[in-house]
Design an enzyme around this catalytic site. Structure first.
Site, PDB file in Angstrom:
ATOM      1  N   TRP A 187      29.886  24.065  30.615  1.00 31.48           N
ATOM      2  CA  TRP A 187      31.081  24.102  32.128  1.00 31.48           C
ATOM      3  C   TRP A 187      29.726  23.248  33.014  1.00 31.48           C
ATOM      4  O   TRP A 187      29.510  23.747  33.125  1.00 31.48           O
ATOM      5  CB  TRP A 187      31.573  25.608  32.464  1.00 31.48           C
ATOM      6  CG  TRP A 187      32.615  25.208  33.279  1.00 31.48           C
ATOM      7  CD1 TRP A 187      33.676  25.203  33.289  1.00 31.48           C
ATOM      8  CD2 TRP A 187      32.533  24.913  34.930  1.00 31.48           C
ATOM      9  NE1 TRP A 187      34.437  25.012  34.350  1.00 31.48           N
ATOM     10  CE2 TRP A 187      34.120  25.020  35.293  1.00 31.48           C
ATOM     11  CE3 TRP A 187      31.798  25.411  36.158  1.00 31.48           C
ATOM     12  CZ2 TRP A 187      34.357  24.649  37.000  1.00 31.48           C
ATOM     13  CZ3 TRP A 187      31.582  25.233  37.492  1.00 31.48           C
ATOM     14  CH2 TRP A 187      33.200  24.793  37.618  1.00 31.48           C
ATOM     15  N   HIS A 212      60.180  27.448  57.257  1.00 28.40           N
ATOM     16  CA  HIS A 212      59.482  27.245  58.095  1.00 28.40           C
ATOM     17  C   HIS A 212      58.545  26.505  57.803  1.00 28.40           C
ATOM     18  O   HIS A 212      57.844  25.447  58.054  1.00 28.40           O
ATOM     19  CB  HIS A 212      58.401  28.490  58.431  1.00 28.40           C
ATOM     20  CG  HIS A 212      58.984  29.997  59.281  1.00 28.40           C
ATOM     21  ND1 HIS A 212      59.961  29.687  60.195  1.00 28.40           N
ATOM     22  CD2 HIS A 212      59.786  30.702  58.388  1.00 28.40           C
ATOM     23  CE1 HIS A 212      59.811  30.749  60.444  1.00 28.40           C
ATOM     24  NE2 HIS A 212      60.574  31.851  59.527  1.00 28.40           N
ATOM     25  N   ASN A 240      22.304  29.244  32.625  1.00 22.31           N
ATOM     26  CA  ASN A 240      23.589  29.597  33.198  1.00 22.31           C
ATOM     27  C   ASN A 240      23.064  29.304  34.390  1.00 22.31           C
ATOM     28  O   ASN A 240      22.328  29.810  34.979  1.00 22.31           O
ATOM     29  CB  ASN A 240      23.774  30.871  32.944  1.00 22.31           C
ATOM     30  CG  ASN A 240      24.823  30.363  31.146  1.00 22.31           C
ATOM     31  OD1 ASN A 240      24.738  29.246  31.093  1.00 22.31           O
ATOM     32  ND2 ASN A 240      25.444  31.957  30.942  1.00 22.31           N
ATOM     33  N   GLY A 241      24.118  28.939  35.414  1.00 21.52           N
ATOM     34  CA  GLY A 241      23.631  29.176  36.854  1.00 21.52           C
ATOM     35  C   GLY A 241      23.480  28.639  37.221  1.00 21.52           C
ATOM     36  O   GLY A 241      23.483  27.001  37.260  1.00 21.52           O
ATOM     37  N   GLU A 279      47.277  26.455  35.974  1.00 24.56           N
ATOM     38  CA  GLU A 279      46.778  26.927  35.257  1.00 24.56           C
ATOM     39  C   GLU A 279      46.300  26.696  34.101  1.00 24.56           C
ATOM     40  O   GLU A 279      45.939  25.590  33.456  1.00 24.56           O
ATOM     41  CB  GLU A 279      45.900  28.517  35.424  1.00 24.56           C
ATOM     42  CG  GLU A 279      44.505  28.693  34.565  1.00 24.56           C
ATOM     43  CD  GLU A 279      44.228  29.792  35.379  1.00 24.56           C
ATOM     44  OE1 GLU A 279      45.055  31.007  35.104  1.00 24.56           O
ATOM     45  OE2 GLU A 279      43.276  30.600  35.031  1.00 24.56           O
ATOM     46  N   ARG A 293      34.135  30.361  27.753  1.00 24.84           N
ATOM     47  CA  ARG A 293      33.855  30.380  29.149  1.00 24.84           C
ATOM     48  C   ARG A 293      32.754  29.283  29.523  1.00 24.84           C
ATOM     49  O   ARG A 293      32.628  28.691  31.061  1.00 24.84           O
ATOM     50  CB  ARG A 293      32.255  30.985  29.376  1.00 24.84           C
ATOM     51  CG  ARG A 293      32.287  32.662  28.818  1.00 24.84           C
ATOM     52  CD  ARG A 293      31.048  33.679  28.699  1.00 24.84           C
ATOM     53  NE  ARG A 293      30.080  33.954  29.930  1.00 24.84           N
ATOM     54  CZ  ARG A 293      30.561  34.524  30.225  1.00 24.84           C
ATOM     55  NH1 ARG A 293      30.482  35.685  29.722  1.00 24.84           N
ATOM     56  NH2 ARG A 293      29.476  34.599  31.565  1.00 24.84           N
ATOM     57  N   GLU A 309      51.133  35.279  41.603  1.00 29.18           N
ATOM     58  CA  GLU A 309      50.487  34.724  40.406  1.00 29.18           C
ATOM     59  C   GLU A 309      51.087  34.122  38.914  1.00 29.18           C
ATOM     60  O   GLU A 309      50.413  33.533  38.193  1.00 29.18           O
ATOM     61  CB  GLU A 309      50.591  36.719  39.845  1.00 29.18           C
ATOM     62  CG  GLU A 309      49.865  36.519  37.847  1.00 29.18           C
ATOM     63  CD  GLU A 309      48.280  36.282  38.047  1.00 29.18           C
ATOM     64  OE1 GLU A 309      47.671  36.083  38.845  1.00 29.18           O
ATOM     65  OE2 GLU A 309      48.409  36.212  37.045  1.00 29.18           O
ATOM     66  N   LYS A 359      49.906  31.115  37.477  1.00 29.08           N
ATOM     67  CA  LYS A 359      49.672  30.932  35.744  1.00 29.08           C
ATOM     68  C   LYS A 359      50.339  29.877  35.229  1.00 29.08           C
ATOM     69  O   LYS A 359      49.501  29.016  34.482  1.00 29.08           O
ATOM     70  CB  LYS A 359      50.518  32.259  35.392  1.00 29.08           C
ATOM     71  CG  LYS A 359      49.878  33.334  34.875  1.00 29.08           C
ATOM     72  CD  LYS A 359      48.529  33.718  33.910  1.00 29.08           C
ATOM     73  CE  LYS A 359      47.431  33.527  34.742  1.00 29.08           C
ATOM     74  NZ  LYS A 359      47.210  34.823  35.506  1.00 29.08           N
ATOM     75  N   LYS A 386      35.903  30.932  31.936  1.00 28.84           N
ATOM     76  CA  LYS A 386      36.875  32.181  32.248  1.00 28.84           C
ATOM     77  C   LYS A 386      35.812  32.934  33.253  1.00 28.84           C
ATOM     78  O   LYS A 386      36.691  33.863  33.962  1.00 28.84           O
ATOM     79  CB  LYS A 386      36.666  32.720  30.464  1.00 28.84           C
ATOM     80  CG  LYS A 386      37.061  34.404  30.979  1.00 28.84           C
ATOM     81  CD  LYS A 386      38.524  34.508  31.042  1.00 28.84           C
ATOM     82  CE  LYS A 386      39.235  35.844  30.777  1.00 28.84           C
ATOM     83  NZ  LYS A 386      40.835  35.419  31.090  1.00 28.84           N
ATOM     84  N   CYS A 424      28.959  29.018  31.747  1.00 31.19           N
ATOM     85  CA  CYS A 424      28.792  28.522  30.579  1.00 31.19           C
ATOM     86  C   CYS A 424      28.368  29.882  29.479  1.00 31.19           C
ATOM     87  O   CYS A 424      27.992  31.314  29.873  1.00 31.19           O
ATOM     88  CB  CYS A 424      27.605  27.718  30.326  1.00 31.19           C
ATOM     89  SG  CYS A 424      27.471  26.199  31.692  1.00 31.19           S
TER      90      CYS A 424
HETATM   91  C1  AGP Z   1      43.144  33.251  36.608  1.00 35.18           C
HETATM   92  O1  AGP Z   1      43.900  33.396  35.228  1.00 35.18           O
HETATM   93  C2  AGP Z   1      41.414  32.795  35.984  1.00 35.18           C
HETATM   94  N1  AGP Z   1      41.733  32.282  35.137  1.00 35.18           N
HETATM   95  C3  AGP Z   1      40.979  33.033  37.829  1.00 35.18           C
HETATM   96  O2  AGP Z   1      41.491  33.187  38.785  1.00 35.18           O
HETATM   97  C4  AGP Z   1      40.242  34.882  37.235  1.00 35.18           C
HETATM   98  O3  AGP Z   1      40.937  35.839  38.514  1.00 35.18           O
HETATM   99  C5  AGP Z   1      38.779  34.726  38.647  1.00 35.18           C
HETATM  100  O4  AGP Z   1      38.050  33.449  38.543  1.00 35.18           O
HETATM  101  C6  AGP Z   1      38.315  36.028  39.113  1.00 35.18           C
HETATM  102  O5  AGP Z   1      37.639  36.031  37.787  1.00 35.18           O
HETATM  103  P1  AGP Z   1      37.216  37.583  37.827  1.00 35.18           P
HETATM  104  O6  AGP Z   1      39.036  38.813  38.072  1.00 35.18           O
HETATM  105  O7  AGP Z   1      36.444  37.823  36.849  1.00 35.18           O
HETATM  106  O8  AGP Z   1      36.165  38.299  39.061  1.00 35.18           O
END
Ligand code: AGP
Length: 610
Positions: free
Chosen positions: A75, A506, A99-100, A490, A27, A483, A487, A605, A2
């Site tokens: 969030w 396999h 937050n937390g 996501e 965030r 990766e 992407k 984020k 958040c």
């Molecule tokens: C990637 O596109 C993500 N949104 C996510 O996987 C991110 O890389 C992950 O949460 C780790 O975050 P950080 O690099 O800030 O530790």
């Protein structure tokens, strides 16, 4: 996860709070709210489900004004996204953002209910509001009430509290969730990320774990967990004020993809000599430490983990043992620690809860010789708590999908591999010079790849009506396939899985049909012939291939195969270069599907909760 903003000023702070929330929205973005107290002690509170613009619209219709205020973009963790669960939470005169996660919130809720408190939300945060309210009755100051409250909390918090009866100040506490105090002229601010406050200040003081602070227009007083008055360094931020702007781009993600040549050039800046990686850029004693290192442990989550997977190949190619593990797994098992191991966290934010917890475990309980953080956010928890830090210098990354943070992590890791390789005599001087020369070329190569945008946009049309996809690669290109798949899923919500291409037969081969696009990362390298056989296995079963390759690989488009041909690059740079077209592909697919590219559903984020 958040975002928090708070301000105390002689002027109306509502615009500062709203601007700050907009900058933090990446965030967390399922609801937002603010509470502001005016000089007469009247508190106005407004909360809205949805994005910050909903809150802004509501403010337009029903303005709230005042010199002291707190705001939050959420969030959801405890309690669905709704207006009643949005922050701030109030208990009579007290208003709180947090937050937390408060892990003992159920127990506290019961105790507070027994005391007669009535809960208006399903959140864990509301217990903080009621607890502060309860403790305030027997405390001489609001700060004392907060101090008495935090000792009862188990879990993670960055929290800011205001009291209608004392409109001239706010009190804050940090444990497990970052808070930074901003210094203005005759006014002060607090936020979970300095990005929120860049329009009003560039001077910041990060709170340490266990700190509480009292903030007024005229002063900031910080106390450590023992109640002693402390003064942490006040830093001048070098973040660009414009960092939070999209410029002429439609989305932050696209802007950040196109910023990669410059971001990589910044990562390299001042860290390369004529033919060497400057080992000292990892720390003044890095040479001594790296000479002793016999093994590497890389820890990260998500995209950063994928960067670690590439680096493992690089380290082991040089004969340096390297393990890479997902932080959320590492922290809960008894990991084997090889002698003289260097513990390296990789993180864009430097605040990811599992990665940070792993770092703390490595420092407190495991026998690592040193800790290093590869990170994009100066002043973040990981940077401050690691023995050494190497900043990736990607600049602010706002899009939830990590792009330039990933490629700059790879560049940083490659420099680390070279630095350790040289310190341990595993890399010859001439090989180092070759790598350094290649690194210098990299921004230009990425610029060339970005020219392929149009061709990639054409490919993306084939994906828009698909529900599933496979990504294949071998060697260092397998993590790049991972990766690429991350992407795509996501931001486009298309199910995407990555496989080391040799694994196809396999199991996953059973999935192949004309509705399953198969993306292959296929530069010309020593594994290409093997990969070509895997591609044939797909074609023979009616699968459609989308191949990213180079001229030397001699792959030709035809029935069941489309090819995007990229500039030829060395094996070492290929993982960095081949990432870019996969980013563009995901972006274009998401665009066609009409998803929220920068703020995909259910994500945030910076993952500061477990
Ligand atoms: C990637 O596109 C993500 N949104 C996510 O996987 C991110 O890389 C992950 O949460 C780790 O975050 P950080 O690099 O800030 O530790």
């Amino acid at each position: 996860m958040c975002g928090i903003v708070g301000a105390v000023a002689q002027r109306d702070v509502a615009p500062i709070l709203v601007e700050g929330l907009k900058r933090l929205e990446y965030r967390g973005y399922d609801s937002a709210g603010l509470a502001v107290i005016d000089r007469q002690g009247v508190m106005g509170c407004l909360r809205r489900i949805g994005k910050v613009r909903e809150l802004e619209d509501a403010l337009g219709e029903k303005p709230v004004q005042g010199g002291t205020g707190i705001a939050h973009t959420r969030w959801a963790t405890h309690g669905e996204p709704s207006e009643r669960n949005a922050h701030p939470h109030t208990s009579d005169d007290i208003s709180v953002v947090h937050n937390g996660i408060i892990e003992n919130h159920e127990e506290l809720r019961e105790q507070l209910q027994d005391l007669g408190y009535i809960f208006a939300s399903d959140t864990d945060t509301e217990v903080i509001a009621h607890l502060v309210h309860h403790e305030r009755k027997t405390s001489t100051t609001l700060l004392e009430a907060l101090q008495k409250t935090v000792v009862q909390l188990t879990g993670a918090y960055g929290t800011v509290v205001i009291d209608r009866r004392e409109p001239d100040h706010m009190v804050v506490a940090r444990s497990g969730s970052p808070l930074v105090i901003g210094y203005g002229i005759g006014e002060h601010y607090v936020a979970s990320d300095q990005l929120a406050l860049l329009p009003v200040t560039r001077r910041f003081q990060y709170l340490e774990e266990g700190d509480v602070a009292e903030i007024t227009c005229g002063k900031v007083e910080v106390y450590d967990r023992n109640g002693a008055l402390v003064q942490h360094e006040i830093i001048d931020s070098d973040l660009d004020h414009e960092a939070g702007d999209k410029g002429s781009y439609r989305h932050y993600m696209l802007k950040e993809i196109f910023e990669q040549p410059e971001a990589i050039a910044n990562t390299l800046e001042g860290r390369l000599t004529e033919a060497h990686v400057a080992v000292e850029s990892f720390g003044h004693n890095a040479r001594e430490i790296f000479s002793k290192v016999e093994a590497i442990q890389l820890i990260a989550c998500g995209t950063s983990y994928n960067a670690g997977m590439v680096a493992r190949n690089w380290f082991e190619d040089m004969g340096i043992p390297c393990r890479v593990e997902i932080a959320s797994e590492f922290r809960y098992r008894k990991a084997f620690v090889a002698e003289n191991s260097l513990f390296v966290t990789i993180s864009q934010s430097g605040e990811t809860a599992d990665t940070l917890a792993s770092l703390r475990l490595a420092k407190d309980e495991q026998g690592f010789i040193h800790t290093l953080s590869i990170c994009n956010v100066p002043g973040s928890s990981m940077v401050r708590e690691s023995d050494m830090a190497f900043m990736t210098r990607a600049g602010a990354e706002i899009g939830v999908a990590s792009t330039k943070a990933f490629t700059t992590q790879l560049v940083s890791l490659l420099m680390l591999v070279v630095a350790i390789g040289r310190c341990k005599n595993r890399l010859s001087e001439s090989d180092e010079a070759t790598i350094v020369a290649e690194l210098r070329e990299l921004p230009g190569v990425i610029r060339d790849v970005l020219q392929q945008k149009e061709a990639i946009t054409e490919l993306s049309e084939d994906f828009a009506d698909k529900h599933h996809s496979l990504f294949l690669g071998r060697g260092t290109m397998y993590p790049i396939a991972m990766e690429g798949a991350l992407k795509l899923k996501e931001i486009s919500y298309i199910h995407a899985e990555a496989y080391a291409a040799g694994e196809l037969k396999h199991g996953p081969l059973a999935l192949i049909d004309s509705d399953m696009p198969v993306v292959v990362v296929a530069p010309n390298n020593e594994l290409l012939e093997k990969l070509k056989s895997n591609m044939e296995e797909v074609r023979a079963r009616g699968g459609q291939l989308y191949v990213f390759s180079d001229p030397r690989a001699m792959l030709v488009a035809g029935e069941g195969i489309k090819v995007i041909t990229l500039t030829e690059v060395s094996d070492l740079l290929a993982p960095i270069v081949y990432t870019v077209p996969l980013q563009l592909l995901s972006y274009d697919v998401a665009l066609i599907k009409g998803t929220d590219v920068d703020q995909p559903r259910n994500l945030a984020k910076s993952v500061t909760v477990e």
